[in-house]
Write an enzyme that holds these catalytic residues in place. Structure first.
Site, PDB file in Angstrom:
ATOM      1  N   ASP A  10       0.862  -1.173   0.000  1.00 13.93           N
ATOM      2  CA  ASP A  10       0.000   0.000   0.000  1.00 13.93           C
ATOM      3  C   ASP A  10       0.901   1.226   0.000  1.00 13.93           C
ATOM      4  O   ASP A  10       1.101   1.873   1.018  1.00 13.93           O
ATOM      5  CB  ASP A  10      -0.956  -0.056   1.194  1.00 13.93           C
ATOM      6  CG  ASP A  10      -1.948  -1.199   1.017  1.00 13.93           C
ATOM      7  OD1 ASP A  10      -2.539  -1.285  -0.063  1.00 13.93           O
ATOM      8  OD2 ASP A  10      -2.093  -2.021   1.926  1.00 13.93           O
ATOM      9  N   LYS A  32       0.911  -8.006  -3.832  1.00 13.09           N
ATOM     10  CA  LYS A  32      -0.318  -7.365  -4.334  1.00 13.09           C
ATOM     11  C   LYS A  32      -0.030  -5.905  -4.670  1.00 13.09           C
ATOM     12  O   LYS A  32       0.377  -5.124  -3.828  1.00 13.09           O
ATOM     13  CB  LYS A  32      -1.433  -7.420  -3.288  1.00 13.09           C
ATOM     14  CG  LYS A  32      -2.715  -6.716  -3.758  1.00 13.09           C
ATOM     15  CD  LYS A  32      -3.890  -6.997  -2.858  1.00 13.09           C
ATOM     16  CE  LYS A  32      -4.070  -6.009  -1.741  1.00 13.09           C
ATOM     17  NZ  LYS A  32      -4.716  -4.749  -2.146  1.00 13.09           N
ATOM     18  N   ASP A  59      -4.558  -5.763  -8.186  1.00 14.42           N
ATOM     19  CA  ASP A  59      -5.869  -5.546  -7.568  1.00 14.42           C
ATOM     20  C   ASP A  59      -6.499  -4.265  -8.120  1.00 14.42           C
ATOM     21  O   ASP A  59      -6.528  -3.241  -7.450  1.00 14.42           O
ATOM     22  CB  ASP A  59      -5.677  -5.464  -6.042  1.00 14.42           C
ATOM     23  CG  ASP A  59      -6.985  -5.473  -5.291  1.00 14.42           C
ATOM     24  OD1 ASP A  59      -8.007  -5.855  -5.876  1.00 14.42           O
ATOM     25  OD2 ASP A  59      -6.979  -5.101  -4.100  1.00 14.42           O
ATOM     26  N   LYS A  61      -9.743  -4.083  -9.346  1.00 10.42           N
ATOM     27  CA  LYS A  61     -11.204  -4.080  -9.090  1.00 10.42           C
ATOM     28  C   LYS A  61     -11.955  -3.428 -10.256  1.00 10.42           C
ATOM     29  O   LYS A  61     -12.681  -2.442 -10.093  1.00 10.42           O
ATOM     30  CB  LYS A  61     -11.522  -3.358  -7.783  1.00 10.42           C
ATOM     31  CG  LYS A  61     -10.895  -4.014  -6.555  1.00 10.42           C
ATOM     32  CD  LYS A  61     -11.438  -3.410  -5.272  1.00 10.42           C
ATOM     33  CE  LYS A  61     -10.886  -4.071  -4.033  1.00 10.42           C
ATOM     34  NZ  LYS A  61      -9.482  -3.756  -3.768  1.00 10.42           N
ATOM     35  N   LEU A  62     -11.810  -4.016 -11.434  1.00  6.92           N
ATOM     36  CA  LEU A  62     -12.423  -3.444 -12.642  1.00  6.92           C
ATOM     37  C   LEU A  62     -13.952  -3.543 -12.584  1.00  6.92           C
ATOM     38  O   LEU A  62     -14.505  -4.546 -12.124  1.00  6.92           O
ATOM     39  CB  LEU A  62     -11.910  -4.185 -13.886  1.00  6.92           C
ATOM     40  CG  LEU A  62     -10.390  -4.140 -14.097  1.00  6.92           C
ATOM     41  CD1 LEU A  62      -9.992  -5.073 -15.242  1.00  6.92           C
ATOM     42  CD2 LEU A  62      -9.919  -2.719 -14.380  1.00  6.92           C
ATOM     43  N   ASP A  64     -17.118  -1.957 -15.217  1.00  7.51           N
ATOM     44  CA  ASP A  64     -17.564  -1.068 -16.298  1.00  7.51           C
ATOM     45  C   ASP A  64     -18.497  -1.889 -17.188  1.00  7.51           C
ATOM     46  O   ASP A  64     -18.897  -2.996 -16.816  1.00  7.51           O
ATOM     47  CB  ASP A  64     -16.329  -0.543 -17.076  1.00  7.51           C
ATOM     48  CG  ASP A  64     -16.576   0.840 -17.671  1.00  7.51           C
ATOM     49  OD1 ASP A  64     -17.641   1.032 -18.302  1.00  7.51           O
ATOM     50  OD2 ASP A  64     -15.717   1.721 -17.532  1.00  7.51           O
ATOM     51  N   ILE A  65     -18.829  -1.391 -18.376  1.00  7.47           N
ATOM     52  CA  ILE A  65     -19.675  -2.186 -19.265  1.00  7.47           C
ATOM     53  C   ILE A  65     -18.861  -3.412 -19.713  1.00  7.47           C
ATOM     54  O   ILE A  65     -17.619  -3.384 -19.718  1.00  7.47           O
ATOM     55  CB  ILE A  65     -20.178  -1.369 -20.482  1.00  7.47           C
ATOM     56  CG1 ILE A  65     -19.007  -0.839 -21.318  1.00  7.47           C
ATOM     57  CG2 ILE A  65     -21.085  -0.238 -20.042  1.00  7.47           C
ATOM     58  CD1 ILE A  65     -19.444  -0.261 -22.662  1.00  7.47           C
ATOM     59  N   ASN A  67     -17.964  -4.829 -22.481  1.00  3.35           N
ATOM     60  CA  ASN A  67     -16.942  -4.694 -23.516  1.00  3.35           C
ATOM     61  C   ASN A  67     -15.690  -3.995 -22.981  1.00  3.35           C
ATOM     62  O   ASN A  67     -14.560  -4.419 -23.248  1.00  3.35           O
ATOM     63  CB  ASN A  67     -17.522  -3.924 -24.710  1.00  3.35           C
ATOM     64  CG  ASN A  67     -16.542  -3.852 -25.849  1.00  3.35           C
ATOM     65  OD1 ASN A  67     -16.052  -4.888 -26.317  1.00  3.35           O
ATOM     66  ND2 ASN A  67     -16.216  -2.647 -26.278  1.00  3.35           N
ATOM     67  N   THR A  68     -15.876  -2.941 -22.187  1.00  2.95           N
ATOM     68  CA  THR A  68     -14.733  -2.190 -21.657  1.00  2.95           C
ATOM     69  C   THR A  68     -13.928  -3.040 -20.673  1.00  2.95           C
ATOM     70  O   THR A  68     -12.690  -3.043 -20.704  1.00  2.95           O
ATOM     71  CB  THR A  68     -15.229  -0.889 -20.983  1.00  2.95           C
ATOM     72  OG1 THR A  68     -15.941  -0.146 -21.966  1.00  2.95           O
ATOM     73  CG2 THR A  68     -14.081  -0.057 -20.455  1.00  2.95           C
ATOM     74  N   THR A 118     -15.593  -4.537   2.487  1.00  2.00           N
ATOM     75  CA  THR A 118     -15.871  -4.572   3.939  1.00  2.00           C
ATOM     76  C   THR A 118     -16.199  -3.182   4.479  1.00  2.00           C
ATOM     77  O   THR A 118     -16.704  -3.054   5.584  1.00  2.00           O
ATOM     78  CB  THR A 118     -14.685  -5.166   4.720  1.00  2.00           C
ATOM     79  OG1 THR A 118     -13.497  -4.599   4.210  1.00  2.00           O
ATOM     80  CG2 THR A 118     -14.637  -6.663   4.589  1.00  2.00           C
ATOM     81  N   GLN A 188      -8.051  -2.655  10.978  1.00  2.00           N
ATOM     82  CA  GLN A 188      -8.828  -3.861  10.660  1.00  2.00           C
ATOM     83  C   GLN A 188      -9.668  -4.239  11.873  1.00  2.00           C
ATOM     84  O   GLN A 188      -9.186  -4.208  13.003  1.00  2.00           O
ATOM     85  CB  GLN A 188      -7.885  -5.034  10.321  1.00  2.00           C
ATOM     86  CG  GLN A 188      -7.012  -4.801   9.103  1.00  2.00           C
ATOM     87  CD  GLN A 188      -7.752  -5.043   7.789  1.00  2.00           C
ATOM     88  OE1 GLN A 188      -8.967  -5.185   7.776  1.00  2.00           O
ATOM     89  NE2 GLN A 188      -7.016  -5.063   6.702  1.00  2.00           N
ATOM     90  N   GLY A 208      -0.406  -6.838   4.843  1.00  2.00           N
ATOM     91  CA  GLY A 208       0.365  -5.641   4.536  1.00  2.00           C
ATOM     92  C   GLY A 208       1.242  -5.223   5.683  1.00  2.00           C
ATOM     93  O   GLY A 208       2.376  -5.675   5.845  1.00  2.00           O
ATOM     94  N   ARG A 209       0.669  -4.346   6.539  1.00  2.00           N
ATOM     95  CA  ARG A 209       1.462  -3.710   7.592  1.00  2.00           C
ATOM     96  C   ARG A 209       2.190  -4.652   8.546  1.00  2.00           C
ATOM     97  O   ARG A 209       3.333  -4.354   8.920  1.00  2.00           O
ATOM     98  CB  ARG A 209       0.569  -2.706   8.351  1.00  2.00           C
ATOM     99  CG  ARG A 209       0.263  -1.476   7.506  1.00  2.00           C
ATOM    100  CD  ARG A 209      -0.936  -0.726   7.981  1.00  2.00           C
ATOM    101  NE  ARG A 209      -2.174  -1.467   7.711  1.00  2.00           N
ATOM    102  CZ  ARG A 209      -3.382  -1.012   7.993  1.00  2.00           C
ATOM    103  NH1 ARG A 209      -3.525   0.173   8.560  1.00  2.00           N
ATOM    104  NH2 ARG A 209      -4.453  -1.728   7.710  1.00  2.00           N
TER     105      ARG A 209
HETATM  106  O1  C5P Z   1      -1.940  -3.737   6.149  1.00  2.00           O
HETATM  107  P1  C5P Z   1      -3.044  -4.739   6.001  1.00  2.00           P
HETATM  108  O2  C5P Z   1      -2.612  -6.146   6.308  1.00  2.00           O
HETATM  109  O3  C5P Z   1      -4.282  -4.346   6.757  1.00  2.00           O
HETATM  110  O4  C5P Z   1      -3.385  -4.713   4.446  1.00  2.00           O
HETATM  111  C1  C5P Z   1      -4.381  -5.516   3.902  1.00  2.00           C
HETATM  112  C2  C5P Z   1      -4.551  -5.263   2.433  1.00  2.00           C
HETATM  113  O5  C5P Z   1      -5.772  -5.826   2.003  1.00  2.00           O
HETATM  114  C3  C5P Z   1      -4.625  -3.795   2.027  1.00  2.00           C
HETATM  115  O6  C5P Z   1      -4.117  -3.711   0.690  1.00  2.00           O
HETATM  116  C4  C5P Z   1      -6.103  -3.510   2.050  1.00  2.00           C
HETATM  117  O7  C5P Z   1      -6.483  -2.457   1.188  1.00  2.00           O
HETATM  118  C5  C5P Z   1      -6.657  -4.817   1.520  1.00  2.00           C
HETATM  119  N1  C5P Z   1      -8.048  -5.084   1.904  1.00  2.00           N
HETATM  120  C6  C5P Z   1      -8.480  -5.154   3.212  1.00  2.00           C
HETATM  121  N2  C5P Z   1      -9.771  -5.451   3.500  1.00  2.00           N
HETATM  122  C7  C5P Z   1     -10.615  -5.627   2.524  1.00  2.00           C
HETATM  123  C8  C5P Z   1     -10.204  -5.559   1.202  1.00  2.00           C
HETATM  124  C9  C5P Z   1      -8.889  -5.266   0.912  1.00  2.00           C
HETATM  125  O8  C5P Z   1      -7.705  -4.994   4.137  1.00  2.00           O
HETATM  126  N3  C5P Z   1     -11.851  -5.945   2.822  1.00  2.00           N
END
Ligand code: C5P
Length: 230
Positions: A10, A32, A59, A61-62, A64-65, A67-68, A118, A188, A208-209
């Site tokens: 991130d 990711k 990631d 997260k597309l 749209d219509i 075709n796009t 979420t 979270q 992530g973190r």
């Molecule tokens: O740092 P952390 O472990 O919380 O990062 C989790 C990753 O998952 C981040 O890229 C966050 O945007 C993503 N994510 C999330 N919860 C979701 C969907 C995506 O934490 N429901």
């Protein structure tokens, strides 16, 4: 069932994360890349991270219509990526077109559906005309995604169990919201430990973190890996 870790970047700058990624070479396989980094750096960041030897979960997260989205899937399929996300709320036809484009241009690419974010509450769904709970909507969209040809879903740890009950066992579940037992939750709220999520039936855990911000990212990654079935 084997379960793998995906490290979430991130960040907006590839230079900022490269030293940590170099340390993690050989310990983790998956990275990711999200909208934040992709919109700041474009496709080059994907190539750079892939050149470091990682599999890429793009990631985007597309939504749209049909075709796009199909054309966008076709374009990004040319990048060295192994996973890509689209929004299941785009509907059956959009997902079918996306799955067809993926099958034709990158048959090994895992196309994943995002169900209900979420950050979306029952009130948010209601405002957009969906008179149901997020939990029911996740299951409804998950089923639709699989019927439309997607090979996996991104879901919160609490959704693994209800989805596993209704989906074919070969569908991949990718789950963020993972924290080691003694770690900070950060922002979270609905979290599970790596062992709990793997036991519930997740195939990939997005973290992530707890790794990127650890004093020793390799040790943090190793201790999470130690919780997972091989
Ligand atoms: O740092 P952390 O472990 O919380 O990062 C989790 C990753 O998952 C981040 O890229 C966050 O945007 C993503 N994510 C999330 N919860 C979701 C969907 C995506 O934490 N429901």
């Amino acid at each position: 069932m084997p379960c793998e870790l995906i490290i979430a970047l991130d960040a907006t700058s590839t230079q900022a994360v490269t030293p940590t990624l170099r340390q993690l070479q050989g310990t983790l396989k998956w990275v990711k890349v999200g909208l934040e980094m992709f919109t700041a750096n474009g496709p080059d960041c994907v190539r750079e991270i892939s050149d470091l030897g990682f599999n890429i979960f793009l990631d985007l997260k597309l939504h749209d219509i049909p075709n796009t989205v199909a054309k966008a899937v076709e374009s990004v399929s040319k990048l060295p990526i192994q996973m890509l996300t689209i929004h299941t709320s785009g509907g059956r036809e959009m997902m079918q077109w996306a799955a067809k484009a993926q099958a034709q241009t990158a048959p090994d690419l895992m196309l994943l559906g995002v169900t209900v974010l979420t950050s979306t509450s029952a009130a948010t769904l209601n405002e957009t005309g969906v008179a149901d709970t997020p939990a029911n909507q996740v299951v409804r969209l998950g089923q639709l995604a699989v019927e439309s040809g997607l090979r996996g879903l991104v879901c919160s740890p609490l959704e693994i169990d209800p989805l596993r009950r209704i989906l074919p066992s070969d569908i991949n579940l990718v789950t963020p919201g993972i924290r080691p037992a003694n770690a900070q939750a950060d922002d979270q709220t609905r979290i599970m430990t790596p062992a709990e999520a793997a036991r519930a039936g997740a195939n990939y855990l997005v973290v992530g973190r707890p790794i990127m911000k650890a004093a020793d990212p390799v040790a943090a990654a190793r201790s999470m890996l130690a919780e997972l079935p091989a």
